[in-house]
Write a protein that holds these residues in place. Structure first.
Motif, short mmCIF file in Angstrom:
data_model
loop_
_atom_site.label_atom_id
_atom_site.label_comp_id
_atom_site.label_asym_id
_atom_site.label_seq_id
_atom_site.Cartn_x
_atom_site.Cartn_y
_atom_site.Cartn_z
N VAL A 142 0.86 -1.18 0.00
CA VAL A 142 0.00 0.00 0.00
C VAL A 142 0.90 1.24 0.00
CG1 VAL A 142 -1.87 1.24 1.15
CG2 VAL A 142 -1.73 -1.27 1.32
N THR A 143 0.77 2.07 -1.01
CA THR A 143 1.65 3.23 -1.13
C THR A 143 1.05 4.47 -0.44
OG1 THR A 143 0.64 3.81 -3.27
CG2 THR A 143 2.60 2.41 -3.31
N GLY A 144 1.93 5.42 -0.14
CA GLY A 144 1.48 6.68 0.44
C GLY A 144 1.01 6.58 1.87
N VAL A 145 1.49 5.59 2.62
CA VAL A 145 1.09 5.41 4.01
C VAL A 145 1.99 6.25 4.91
CG1 VAL A 145 0.83 3.74 5.91
CG2 VAL A 145 0.29 3.06 3.55
N THR A 146 1.40 6.97 5.84
CA THR A 146 2.17 7.77 6.79
C THR A 146 3.05 6.85 7.63
OG1 THR A 146 0.29 9.27 6.94
CG2 THR A 146 2.01 9.53 8.59
N THR A 147 4.31 7.25 7.83
CA THR A 147 5.22 6.43 8.62
C THR A 147 4.72 6.31 10.06
OG1 THR A 147 6.54 8.36 9.27
CG2 THR A 147 7.22 7.18 7.26
N SER A 148 5.21 5.28 10.74
CA SER A 148 4.83 5.11 12.15
C SER A 148 5.18 6.34 12.97
CB SER A 148 5.54 3.88 12.74
OG SER A 148 5.09 2.70 12.12
N THR A 149 6.38 6.88 12.74
CA THR A 149 6.78 8.08 13.47
C THR A 149 5.85 9.24 13.18
OG1 THR A 149 9.11 7.39 13.47
CG2 THR A 149 8.66 9.74 13.81
N GLY A 150 5.45 9.37 11.91
CA GLY A 150 4.53 10.44 11.53
C GLY A 150 3.18 10.31 12.22
N ILE A 151 2.68 9.09 12.35
CA ILE A 151 1.40 8.85 13.02
C ILE A 151 1.52 9.13 14.51
CG2 ILE A 151 -0.28 7.07 13.66
CD1 ILE A 151 0.28 5.76 10.91
N ILE A 152 2.58 8.62 15.13
CA ILE A 152 2.76 8.82 16.57
C ILE A 152 2.91 10.30 16.89
CG2 ILE A 152 4.33 8.42 18.51
CD1 ILE A 152 4.88 5.63 17.29
N ASN A 153 3.71 11.02 16.11
CA ASN A 153 3.89 12.46 16.37
C ASN A 153 2.58 13.22 16.21
OD1 ASN A 153 6.60 12.14 16.89
ND2 ASN A 153 7.30 12.87 14.92
N LEU A 154 1.75 12.81 15.25
CA LEU A 154 0.45 13.46 15.08
C LEU A 154 -0.44 13.21 16.29
CD1 LEU A 154 -1.72 14.98 13.48
CD2 LEU A 154 -2.31 12.79 12.39
N ILE A 155 -0.44 11.99 16.79
CA ILE A 155 -1.28 11.67 17.95
C ILE A 155 -0.83 12.45 19.18
CG2 ILE A 155 -1.83 9.81 19.59
CD1 ILE A 155 -1.94 7.92 17.13
#
Length: 234
Positions: A142-155
């Motif tokens: 699946v392309t264009g998925v936000t990185t784990s770090t990107g998701i955690i920082n957003l949360i």
């Protein structure tokens, strides 16, 4: 039907996945429980279902009928995530953005180890937010998925910026940010998604004229944290 024995996630939490899923029958049975209520990346996301990417599925034949089962490593990762969610009695409980947002960073790191939960969490992100390309990747095809770090920082940023919001409904604005304490702003701006979302508003301020060096990316979609902090007077 593979579901000849009643089974719950809690029955498997203490088991050694390398041993349990050495049995194709158990692997297929657990897969059926999960896939019966799961989506694929090609389905329209409904806000509560787990997305199990096609690449994490194997084609099998059961009694002459074409079926699918989940790769054993991914089933183990999914079960670890379900245990982190506290889902012990059912494979069919809703997976909500509020529950994900409520998790701490250790819990988030655990659930995002699963490609399925990673892709699902990415789908939860509010469409009104800007996810810069430099924090996206391919996950299980699946392309264009936000990185784990990107998701955690957003949360983390969501919880600092707007108590009670989650990543599916949070919105960020420069005016509110400008009234917050420096310590909170510093944490919030660790999120590239927040910075990318705020960049157009900051560019429009009469007092700003950023150059290419003030951006995190060559496409100049995301202002650097230091630049935004300077604009805020910190």
């Amino acid at each position: 039907d593979l579901q000849t024995v009643s089974m719950t996630p809690g029955d498997l939490f203490s088991a050694d996945g390398t041993i349990v899923f050495a049995s194709a029958i158990i692997q297929a049975t657990v897969s059926e429980y999960i896939l019966d209520v799961a989506l694929s990346e090609d389905d329209v996301y409904d806000g509560t279902s787990l997305i199990v990417p096609t690449q994490e599925r194997l084609s099998i034949t059961v009694n002459g009928t074409a079926e699918e089962m989940i790769r054993s490593n991914e089933i183990t990762a999914i079960l670890d995530a379900l245990e982190t969610f506290g889902m012990t009695s059912s494979f069919t409980d809703d997976i909500t953005s509020s529950a994900v947002t409520d998790m701490d960073q250790t819990q988030l790191s655990t659930i995002l180890t699963s490609d399925s939960f990673h892709v699902t969490a990415d789908e939860m992100i509010n469409d009104s937010l800007t996810v810069p390309a430099f924090i996206t990747e391919e996950v299980a095809g699946v392309t264009g998925v936000t990185t784990s770090t990107g998701i955690i920082n957003l949360i983390v940023a969501t919880k600092r910026f707007s108590a009670g919001s989650d990543i599916s409904d949070v919105s960020f604005d420069y005016l509110t940010l400008s009234t917050m304490d420096q310590a909170d702003v510093d944490v919030i701006l660790d999120s590239a998604i927040v910075r990318a979302t705020l960049t157009p508003d900051i560019e429009a301020l009469p007092s700003t004229s950023p150059t290419a060096a003030d951006y995190d990316d060559a496409a100049m979609t995301t202002l650097k944290e230091t630049y935004i902090m300077n604009v805020l007077g910190y």
